[in-house]
Design a protein around this motif. Structure first.
Motif, PDB file in Angstrom:
ATOM      1  N   ALA A 146       0.995  -1.230  -0.178  1.00 42.41           N
ATOM      2  CA  ALA A 146      -0.010  -0.034  -0.107  1.00 42.41           C
ATOM      3  C   ALA A 146       0.837   1.133   0.066  1.00 42.41           C
ATOM      4  CB  ALA A 146      -0.999  -0.071   1.342  1.00 42.41           C
ATOM      5  N   ILE A 147       2.083   1.066   0.809  1.00 43.78           N
ATOM      6  CA  ILE A 147       2.881   2.323   0.699  1.00 43.78           C
ATOM      7  C   ILE A 147       3.474   2.893  -0.587  1.00 43.78           C
ATOM      8  CG2 ILE A 147       5.055   3.549   1.626  1.00 43.78           C
ATOM      9  CD1 ILE A 147       4.588   1.541   4.070  1.00 43.78           C
ATOM     10  N   GLN A 148       3.713   1.642  -1.421  1.00 39.91           N
ATOM     11  CA  GLN A 148       4.189   1.855  -2.735  1.00 39.91           C
ATOM     12  C   GLN A 148       3.060   2.401  -3.722  1.00 39.91           C
ATOM     13  OE1 GLN A 148       5.514  -2.459  -2.908  1.00 39.91           O
ATOM     14  NE2 GLN A 148       7.285  -1.532  -4.329  1.00 39.91           N
ATOM     15  N   ALA A 149       2.173   1.891  -3.431  1.00 40.11           N
ATOM     16  CA  ALA A 149       0.806   2.545  -4.329  1.00 40.11           C
ATOM     17  C   ALA A 149       0.332   3.644  -4.058  1.00 40.11           C
ATOM     18  CB  ALA A 149      -0.485   1.422  -4.116  1.00 40.11           C
ATOM     19  N   LEU A 150       0.466   4.067  -2.611  1.00 37.80           N
ATOM     20  CA  LEU A 150       0.316   5.519  -2.398  1.00 37.80           C
ATOM     21  C   LEU A 150       0.903   6.512  -2.755  1.00 37.80           C
ATOM     22  CD1 LEU A 150      -1.511   7.125  -0.293  1.00 37.80           C
ATOM     23  CD2 LEU A 150       0.486   7.058   1.352  1.00 37.80           C
ATOM     24  N   CYS A 151       2.534   6.018  -2.837  1.00 38.45           N
ATOM     25  CA  CYS A 151       3.318   7.254  -3.620  1.00 38.45           C
ATOM     26  C   CYS A 151       3.275   7.210  -4.886  1.00 38.45           C
ATOM     27  CB  CYS A 151       4.625   6.690  -2.865  1.00 38.45           C
ATOM     28  SG  CYS A 151       5.149   6.845  -1.193  1.00 38.45           S
ATOM     29  N   ALA A 152       2.916   6.108  -5.552  1.00 42.27           N
ATOM     30  CA  ALA A 152       2.785   6.298  -6.853  1.00 42.27           C
ATOM     31  C   ALA A 152       1.648   6.963  -7.306  1.00 42.27           C
ATOM     32  CB  ALA A 152       2.789   4.625  -7.425  1.00 42.27           C
ATOM     33  N   ALA A 153       0.449   6.851  -6.503  1.00 46.35           N
ATOM     34  CA  ALA A 153      -0.790   7.665  -6.857  1.00 46.35           C
ATOM     35  C   ALA A 153      -0.580   9.183  -6.820  1.00 46.35           C
ATOM     36  CB  ALA A 153      -1.909   7.014  -6.118  1.00 46.35           C
ATOM     37  N   HIS A 154       0.329   9.360  -5.765  1.00 43.52           N
ATOM     38  CA  HIS A 154       0.484  10.817  -5.515  1.00 43.52           C
ATOM     39  C   HIS A 154       1.432  11.442  -6.242  1.00 43.52           C
ATOM     40  CE1 HIS A 154      -2.837  11.993  -2.590  1.00 43.52           C
ATOM     41  NE2 HIS A 154      -2.434  10.518  -2.084  1.00 43.52           N
ATOM     42  N   ALA A 155       2.590  10.486  -7.060  1.00 46.76           N
ATOM     43  CA  ALA A 155       3.439  10.689  -7.830  1.00 46.76           C
ATOM     44  C   ALA A 155       4.691  11.631  -6.715  1.00 46.76           C
ATOM     45  CB  ALA A 155       3.419  11.530  -8.830  1.00 46.76           C
ATOM     46  N   ILE A 156       4.815  10.979  -5.698  1.00 49.08           N
ATOM     47  CA  ILE A 156       5.822  11.650  -4.544  1.00 49.08           C
ATOM     48  C   ILE A 156       6.840  10.590  -4.071  1.00 49.08           C
ATOM     49  CG2 ILE A 156       4.251  13.376  -3.947  1.00 49.08           C
ATOM     50  CD1 ILE A 156       3.591  11.583  -1.583  1.00 49.08           C
ATOM     51  N   PRO A 157       8.153  10.845  -3.739  1.00 46.34           N
ATOM     52  CA  PRO A 157       8.897  10.154  -3.000  1.00 46.34           C
ATOM     53  C   PRO A 157       8.448   9.834  -1.665  1.00 46.34           C
ATOM     54  CG  PRO A 157       9.755  12.309  -3.031  1.00 46.34           C
ATOM     55  CD  PRO A 157       8.653  12.216  -3.834  1.00 46.34           C
ATOM     56  N   LEU A 158       8.717   8.490  -1.322  1.00 49.24           N
ATOM     57  CA  LEU A 158       8.350   8.317   0.232  1.00 49.24           C
ATOM     58  C   LEU A 158       9.206   9.157   1.214  1.00 49.24           C
ATOM     59  CD1 LEU A 158       6.699   6.502   2.171  1.00 49.24           C
ATOM     60  CD2 LEU A 158       8.764   4.845   1.898  1.00 49.24           C
ATOM     61  N   ASN A 159      10.524   9.243   1.094  1.00 50.50           N
ATOM     62  CA  ASN A 159      11.443   9.897   2.193  1.00 50.50           C
ATOM     63  C   ASN A 159      12.239  11.347   1.388  1.00 50.50           C
ATOM     64  OD1 ASN A 159      12.802   7.785   0.360  1.00 50.50           O
ATOM     65  ND2 ASN A 159      14.693   9.092   1.188  1.00 50.50           N
ATOM     66  N   GLY A 160      12.419  11.954   2.512  1.00 49.22           N
ATOM     67  CA  GLY A 160      13.265  13.087   2.093  1.00 49.22           C
ATOM     68  C   GLY A 160      14.659  12.664   1.976  1.00 49.22           C
ATOM     69  N   ILE A 161      15.408  13.670   1.342  1.00 48.85           N
ATOM     70  CA  ILE A 161      16.734  13.091   1.155  1.00 48.85           C
ATOM     71  C   ILE A 161      17.572  12.643   2.323  1.00 48.85           C
ATOM     72  CG2 ILE A 161      19.031  13.865   0.293  1.00 48.85           C
ATOM     73  CD1 ILE A 161      17.565  15.969  -1.659  1.00 48.85           C
ATOM     74  N   GLY A 162      18.029  11.486   2.386  1.00 53.28           N
ATOM     75  CA  GLY A 162      18.634  10.764   3.431  1.00 53.28           C
ATOM     76  C   GLY A 162      17.905  10.771   4.725  1.00 53.28           C
ATOM     77  N   GLU A 163      16.687  10.740   4.693  1.00 49.41           N
ATOM     78  CA  GLU A 163      15.979  10.721   6.037  1.00 49.41           C
ATOM     79  C   GLU A 163      15.457   9.546   6.056  1.00 49.41           C
ATOM     80  OE1 GLU A 163      14.909  15.635   6.392  1.00 49.41           O
ATOM     81  OE2 GLU A 163      13.367  14.141   5.743  1.00 49.41           O
ATOM     82  N   PRO A 164      14.939   8.979   7.406  1.00 52.29           N
ATOM     83  CA  PRO A 164      14.221   7.934   7.606  1.00 52.29           C
ATOM     84  C   PRO A 164      12.849   8.031   7.479  1.00 52.29           C
ATOM     85  CG  PRO A 164      14.682   8.839   9.867  1.00 52.29           C
ATOM     86  CD  PRO A 164      15.437   9.870   8.709  1.00 52.29           C
ATOM     87  N   VAL A 165      11.836   7.014   7.422  1.00 57.98           N
ATOM     88  CA  VAL A 165      10.647   6.832   7.558  1.00 57.98           C
ATOM     89  C   VAL A 165      10.070   6.074   8.536  1.00 57.98           C
ATOM     90  CG1 VAL A 165       8.552   6.727   6.097  1.00 57.98           C
ATOM     91  CG2 VAL A 165      10.628   7.536   4.912  1.00 57.98           C
ATOM     92  N   GLU A 166       9.273   6.272   9.342  1.00 59.31           N
ATOM     93  CA  GLU A 166       8.612   5.525  10.248  1.00 59.31           C
ATOM     94  C   GLU A 166       7.331   4.918   9.716  1.00 59.31           C
ATOM     95  OE1 GLU A 166       6.732   5.361  14.734  1.00 59.31           O
ATOM     96  OE2 GLU A 166       8.110   6.864  14.407  1.00 59.31           O
ATOM     97  N   VAL A 167       7.261   3.638   9.760  1.00 59.70           N
ATOM     98  CA  VAL A 167       6.039   2.747   9.511  1.00 59.70           C
ATOM     99  C   VAL A 167       5.263   2.282  10.538  1.00 59.70           C
ATOM    100  CG1 VAL A 167       5.010   0.940   8.067  1.00 59.70           C
ATOM    101  CG2 VAL A 167       7.135   2.265   7.054  1.00 59.70           C
ATOM    102  N   THR A 168       4.009   2.957  10.797  1.00 59.99           N
ATOM    103  CA  THR A 168       3.219   2.677  12.079  1.00 59.99           C
ATOM    104  C   THR A 168       1.985   2.362  11.769  1.00 59.99           C
ATOM    105  OG1 THR A 168       2.896   3.397  14.171  1.00 59.99           O
ATOM    106  CG2 THR A 168       2.830   4.953  12.449  1.00 59.99           C
ATOM    107  N   THR A 169       1.086   2.356  13.022  1.00 60.78           N
ATOM    108  CA  THR A 169      -0.449   1.969  12.581  1.00 60.78           C
ATOM    109  C   THR A 169      -1.175   3.165  13.034  1.00 60.78           C
ATOM    110  OG1 THR A 169      -0.602   1.287  14.764  1.00 60.78           O
ATOM    111  CG2 THR A 169       0.077  -0.367  13.178  1.00 60.78           C
ATOM    112  N   GLY A 170      -2.317   3.526  12.757  1.00 57.15           N
ATOM    113  CA  GLY A 170      -3.265   4.416  13.195  1.00 57.15           C
ATOM    114  C   GLY A 170      -3.483   4.357  14.690  1.00 57.15           C
ATOM    115  N   ARG A 171      -3.522   3.234  15.205  1.00 53.12           N
ATOM    116  CA  ARG A 171      -3.748   2.884  16.848  1.00 53.12           C
ATOM    117  C   ARG A 171      -2.460   3.554  17.696  1.00 53.12           C
ATOM    118  NH1 ARG A 171      -1.838  -1.051  20.275  1.00 53.12           N
ATOM    119  NH2 ARG A 171      -2.878  -1.370  22.139  1.00 53.12           N
ATOM    120  N   ARG A 172      -1.182   3.587  16.852  1.00 54.73           N
ATOM    121  CA  ARG A 172       0.061   4.173  17.810  1.00 54.73           C
ATOM    122  C   ARG A 172       0.028   5.588  17.493  1.00 54.73           C
ATOM    123  NH1 ARG A 172       3.614   1.130  19.962  1.00 54.73           N
ATOM    124  NH2 ARG A 172       3.493  -1.252  19.555  1.00 54.73           N
TER     125      ARG A 172
END
Length: 254
Positions: A146-172
């Protein structure tokens, strides 16, 4: 020995399967579906549509009722009990429906490695004693998540340059705002996004539901401007279809 294929099918679009997934679909003798009730019947139909598109020969499918997850004993205990109940079902299906040298398959939404219980449940099914679990091997075929599909749909990269990304849940997210320079929330029933709005979180969000399907819905912008619209749209499409699968990416203002 029996072999169980766990095939990632992305967001349900037959055109988005990998060639490896198509090859695996044509190796299976039987496909297993868990029925979660009338509201989610469309999810089984979407899997059947994938088989109609890519399967080169007639196929056999077996559907079993999915156990309900109880919230009475707390989140963690409820999930563990739910997985144990599913493991009993998986062990029975593998024992009764796959020949000793046959191949069965589960078609898994997105990618099996990301917030999906199938691999954990299959691991538990190996130790089920009633009925006795037959020996089997597991083969995993990755899919578009879903993360790949979301970024493709919006035509955006997932991360900033050299920056981390946290994958979490709505509950957290509902419990605490992530401190990462970007974070993705899955399995959010709306409470995670609602919590960010109520905290006055300043940043931008990209949201998508039913990604890669004809029902795809996208919204993006500063949370203060689009947050309520996202929640309203989510409630609308869920009421209309009876289910919703969505994901969102957030980046705080810097």
């Amino acid at each position: 020995m029996r072999r169980v294929l766990v095939i990632g099918i992305g967001m349900g679009d037959p055109a988005a399967l990998t060639l490896r997934a198509v090859e695996a679909i044509n190796r299976a003798d039987v496909f297993f579906f868990l029925d979660k009730g009338e509201a989610a019947a469309e999810l089984i139909e979407m899997r059947e549509a994938i088989l109609r598109t890519h399967r080169r020969a007639p196929w056999r499918s077996v559907t079993a009722a999915s156990p309900k997850r109880s919230a009475e004993s707390g989140y963690r205990a409820g999930v563990e009990a739910w997985h144990a109940a599913r493991a009993e079902i998986f062990a029975r299906l593998i024992d009764e429906e796959i020949a000793p040298d046959g191949v069965g398959a589960f078609l898994v939404w997105g990618d099996p490695m990301l917030y999906d219980s199938t691999l954990r449940v299959l691991d538990t099914a190996r130790s089920v004693t009633a009925p006795a679990a037959p020996p089997f091997e597991v083969e995993v075929v990755p899919g578009i998540c879903a993360i790949q599909a979301l970024c493709a749909a919006h035509a955006i990269p997932l991360n900033g340059i050299g920056e981390p990304v946290e994958v979490t849940t709505g509950r957290r997210v509902a419990g605490a705002t992530p401190e990462a320079p970007a974070f993705v929330a899955l399995l959010d029933d709306g409470t995670g996004l609602r919590a960010l709005i109520e905290r006055g979180w300043a940043g931008r969000v990209w949201w998508g539901a039913y990604l890669g399907t004809p029902d795809e819905v996208l919204l993006a912008g500063p949370l203060a401007e689009v947050g309520e619209a996202i929640l309203a749209r989510r409630a609308e499409v869920r009421a209309r279809k009876g289910w919703v699968m969505d994901v969102w990416l957030a980046r705080p203002d810097v």
